[in-house]
Design a protein around this motif. Structure first.
Motif, PDB file in Angstrom:
ATOM      1  N   SER A  73       0.856  -1.174   0.000  1.00 21.27           N
ATOM      2  CA  SER A  73       0.000   0.000   0.000  1.00 21.27           C
ATOM      3  C   SER A  73       0.901   1.235   0.000  1.00 21.27           C
ATOM      4  N   SER A 118      -6.714  -8.296   1.512  1.00 17.00           N
ATOM      5  CA  SER A 118      -7.886  -7.887   0.737  1.00 17.00           C
ATOM      6  C   SER A 118      -8.332  -9.056  -0.123  1.00 17.00           C
ATOM      7  N   SER A 120     -11.678 -10.396  -3.069  1.00 17.08           N
ATOM      8  CA  SER A 120     -12.965 -10.217  -3.741  1.00 17.08           C
ATOM      9  C   SER A 120     -13.532 -11.608  -3.960  1.00 17.08           C
ATOM     10  N   GLU A 140     -15.881  -3.755   1.859  1.00 15.80           N
ATOM     11  CA  GLU A 140     -15.339  -2.470   1.408  1.00 15.80           C
ATOM     12  C   GLU A 140     -16.437  -1.658   0.738  1.00 15.80           C
ATOM     13  N   ASP A 141     -16.736  -0.501   1.289  1.00 10.15           N
ATOM     14  CA  ASP A 141     -17.754   0.359   0.708  1.00 10.15           C
ATOM     15  C   ASP A 141     -17.190   1.714   0.286  1.00 10.15           C
ATOM     16  N   THR A 142     -15.907   1.945   0.541  1.00  8.30           N
ATOM     17  CA  THR A 142     -15.306   3.238   0.261  1.00  8.30           C
ATOM     18  C   THR A 142     -14.850   3.370  -1.178  1.00  8.30           C
ATOM     19  N   TYR A 143     -14.330   2.282  -1.732  1.00 10.59           N
ATOM     20  CA  TYR A 143     -13.735   2.341  -3.062  1.00 10.59           C
ATOM     21  C   TYR A 143     -14.567   1.570  -4.078  1.00 10.59           C
ATOM     22  N   VAL A 144     -14.433   1.959  -5.321  1.00  7.17           N
ATOM     23  CA  VAL A 144     -15.040   1.258  -6.443  1.00  7.17           C
ATOM     24  C   VAL A 144     -13.909   0.510  -7.132  1.00  7.17           C
ATOM     25  N   GLU A 145     -14.130  -0.729  -7.462  1.00  9.30           N
ATOM     26  CA  GLU A 145     -13.107  -1.541  -8.101  1.00  9.30           C
ATOM     27  C   GLU A 145     -13.364  -1.631  -9.604  1.00  9.30           C
ATOM     28  N   TYR A 146     -12.305  -1.509 -10.382  1.00 17.38           N
ATOM     29  CA  TYR A 146     -12.375  -1.653 -11.822  1.00 17.38           C
ATOM     30  C   TYR A 146     -11.331  -2.660 -12.269  1.00 17.38           C
TER      31      TYR A 146
END
Length: 152
Positions: A73, A118, A120, A140-146
Motif C-alpha cells: 500500500s 484484501s 474479492s 469495502e464500501d469506500t472504493y469502487v473496483e475496476y
C-alpha cells in the motif's frame, strides 16, 4: 465426530497435492478442468516466490487451501496481501477448515508486518461471504473496483 486436521504453509513438495484443489476451485468458477496448466501455474508461483499457500490436511487427505499474493500500500507505506484463493473440499466443509485457513493466512501476513488482507468474491457466493464476515472481514464500501482486461 470429525477427526482433527492440520494447517501449514505449503511447500514445493506439496505441488501434486495442491494442483487438484486449485483445479476444483477453478471449476467452481466455471473454468474447464486443466490439471496440467494448473500444475504449471503453481510451479511458477513456487519457483518465483510469487505467492504464499496454506494447505489443510486430514492425514494424507487434502481438505483445502489458500493462496495469497504479496502486495503493498503506497498510502500506508505497508505490505499487504491479496487473499486470492480459498477452497475447501466437500470433506472439509462444516469442520472449521475455512476458518483455520483464514487464521493461518492472517497470522502469516501479520507476522510479515502487513497492514491488511484484501479479497474479492463472487456476489453470488453467499457462503463465502458469511465465512468472511464471521472471521472479521469487513465489506469495502469506500472504493469502487475496476478491471482492465488485457488478454483472454
Amino acid at each position: 465426530m470429525t477427526t482433527p486436521f492440520t494447517v501449514r504453509q505449503a511447500v514445493l513438495a506439496d505441488l501434486d497435492l495442491l494442483a487438484p484443489m486449485l483445479d476444483q476451485y477453478r471449476q467452481f468458477y466455471g473454468r474447464p478442468s486443466d490439471l496440467t496448466a494448473v500444475r504449471a501455474f503453481l510451479l511458477e508461483r513456487f519457483n518465483h516466490g510469487e505467492s504464499v499457500l496454506f494447505i489443510a490436511q486430514d492425514g494424507e487427505s487434502v481438505l483445502g487451501f489458500t493462496q495469497m499474493y504479496p502486495s503493498f500500500s503506497s498510502v500506508s507505506l505497508k505490505r499487504a496481501f491479496v487473499f486470492n484463493d480459498l477452497f475447501v473440499a466437500e470433506a472439509g466443509r462444516r469442520r472449521g477448515v475455512g476458518k483455520a485457513l483464514i487464521a493461518a493466512s492472517a497470522s502469516y501476513a501479520k507476522a510479515c508486518g502487513a497492514k491488511l488482507l484484501s479479497l474479492s468474491t463472487a456476489k453470488t457466493n453467499e457462503s463465502a461471504q458469511a465465512l468472511y464476515r464471521s472471521t472479521g472481514w469487513e465489506r469495502e464500501d469506500t472504493y469502487v473496483e475496476y478491471n482492465l482486461m488485457l488478454n483472454g
